[in-house]
Enzyme design. Structure first.
Site: not given
Length: 158
Positions: A11, A84
């Protein structure tokens, strides 16, 4: 004993989602998986709320620190999961051609409200990740081709 299936969660800051994913796969994977996590731009520390909601499940994640991607692209990963959109964009090319999958998970760090509301956002994130990890564990990952692995892991994503 067979070699554990190596999974890297990526992420942006490596302070919440990827840390929780690493912790949950480590706990629930029963030694079948070797999990790690990293961030494209690592934060200074792991979120205290991430540590707190993991502790609610009996997982002590205190003392962990975020780490960057530097050098990890040369390690032999079986599966890389970005959690993400920003990490997906920053994800390096890995040697050995691991399966790379994207799970776009909402960032609990974006929650605004009272302490209780923000903690609830972390619980929701933890529980979502736990469900995804449980479905990952249920797959016969060791027996799947890279293409099939990507398809099957993508299907279980949010």
């Amino acid at each position: 004993m067979p070699t554990p299936f190596r999974v890297l969660f990526v992420c942006t800051a490596n302070s919440a989602r990827s840390q929780m994913a690493e912790a949950l796969l480590t706990r629930l994977g029963g030694g079948r998986f070797a999990a790690a996590s990293a961030g494209a731009v690592p934060a200074g520390r792991v979120s205290r709320r991430a540590v707190a909601v993991l502790a609610e499940l009996g997982i002590d994640w205190s003392g962990r620190t975020p780490r960057g991607l530097g050098g990890l692209e040369r390690e032999p990963w079986d599966l890389v999961i970005t959690v993400c959109d920003a990490a997906k964009q920053a994800c390096p090319v890995f040697t050995g051609s691991p399966a790379v999958v994207h799970w776009n998970l909402p960032d609990p760090m974006d929650a605004n409200g009272t302490d209780a509301q923000e903690l609830d956002a972390f619980r929701h994130s933890r529980d979502t990740i736990a469900g995804l990890v449980e479905r990952l564990i249920a797959l016969p990952v060791e027996a799947l081709s890279s293409r099939t692995l990507v398809a099957r892991v993508s299907e279980i994503g949010p």
